[in-house]
Design a protein around this motif. Structure first.
Motif, PDB file in Angstrom:
ATOM      1  N   ARG A  90      -5.689  -9.059   2.497  1.00  0.00           N
ATOM      2  CA  ARG A  90      -4.493  -9.021   2.283  1.00  0.00           C
ATOM      3  C   ARG A  90      -3.882  -8.321   1.438  1.00  0.00           C
ATOM      4  N   PHE A  91      -5.067  -7.531   0.609  1.00  0.00           N
ATOM      5  CA  PHE A  91      -4.421  -6.934  -0.487  1.00  0.00           C
ATOM      6  C   PHE A  91      -5.769  -5.649  -0.353  1.00  0.00           C
ATOM      7  N   PRO A  92      -4.738  -4.624   0.580  1.00  0.00           N
ATOM      8  CA  PRO A  92      -5.586  -3.375   0.714  1.00  0.00           C
ATOM      9  C   PRO A  92      -6.440  -2.910  -0.723  1.00  0.00           C
ATOM     10  N   ILE A  93      -7.911  -2.631   0.087  1.00  0.00           N
ATOM     11  CA  ILE A  93      -8.696  -2.215  -1.741  1.00  0.00           C
ATOM     12  C   ILE A  93      -9.016  -0.938  -0.541  1.00  0.00           C
ATOM     13  N   VAL A  94      -9.169   0.374  -1.137  1.00  0.00           N
ATOM     14  CA  VAL A  94      -9.531   1.515  -0.979  1.00  0.00           C
ATOM     15  C   VAL A  94     -10.953   1.849  -1.619  1.00  0.00           C
ATOM     16  N   ILE A 127      -4.765   4.857   1.066  1.00  0.00           N
ATOM     17  CA  ILE A 127      -3.954   3.338   0.106  1.00  0.00           C
ATOM     18  C   ILE A 127      -2.995   3.590   0.072  1.00  0.00           C
ATOM     19  N   VAL A 128      -1.786   4.305   1.088  1.00  0.00           N
ATOM     20  CA  VAL A 128      -0.676   4.509   1.156  1.00  0.00           C
ATOM     21  C   VAL A 128      -0.770   3.967   2.566  1.00  0.00           C
ATOM     22  N   ALA A 129      -1.061   4.115   3.717  1.00  0.00           N
ATOM     23  CA  ALA A 129      -1.433   4.176   5.048  1.00  0.00           C
ATOM     24  C   ALA A 129      -1.928   2.449   4.356  1.00  0.00           C
ATOM     25  N   ALA A 130      -2.864   1.585   4.110  1.00  0.00           N
ATOM     26  CA  ALA A 130      -3.495   0.411   4.628  1.00  0.00           C
ATOM     27  C   ALA A 130      -2.453   0.009   3.488  1.00  0.00           C
ATOM     28  N   VAL A 131      -1.895   0.326   2.683  1.00  0.00           N
ATOM     29  CA  VAL A 131      -0.170  -0.656   2.533  1.00  0.00           C
ATOM     30  C   VAL A 131       1.342  -1.005   3.149  1.00  0.00           C
ATOM     31  N   LYS A 132       1.212   0.139   3.893  1.00  0.00           N
ATOM     32  CA  LYS A 132       2.192   0.352   4.516  1.00  0.00           C
ATOM     33  C   LYS A 132       2.299  -0.593   5.660  1.00  0.00           C
TER      34      LYS A 132
END
Length: 93
Positions: free
Chosen positions: A39-43, A80-85
């Protein structure tokens, strides 16, 4: 930071701290703070000493994305941008 939507950890080859220690600290932090990487992306873009150990540790937590060896920091930013989006679009946050 309550306004953060995700986390990118990116370090260079020249840093001498073993990767496993960094991931151990990350895992301790997300446990202490109740963070769910689904629920909170971590790369993670982390290469160097004890990288295999770090990858094994990170794989124990669903949702942490560990980039392939040799990925650029730009690759990490895109990820990370793609994961958050994607999370936002799915209504996950």
């Amino acid at each position: 930071n309550p306004e953060a939507k995700g986390l990118l950890i990116g370090m260079n080859y020249l840093q001498l701290l073993p990767c496993g220690l960094i991931i151990e600290a990350l895992l301790l932090s997300i446990k202490r703070n109740g963070v769910d990487p689904r629920r909170f992306p971590i790369v993670v873009r982390l290469f160097g000493p004890k990288e295999d150990e770090a990858r094994r540790l990170a794989a124990t937590v669903p949702g942490i994305r560990y980039l392939p060896h040799g990925a650029s920091l730009e690759d990490g930013v895109r990820e990370i941008v793609a994961a958050v989006k994607a999370l936002r679009e799915s209504g996950g946050r």
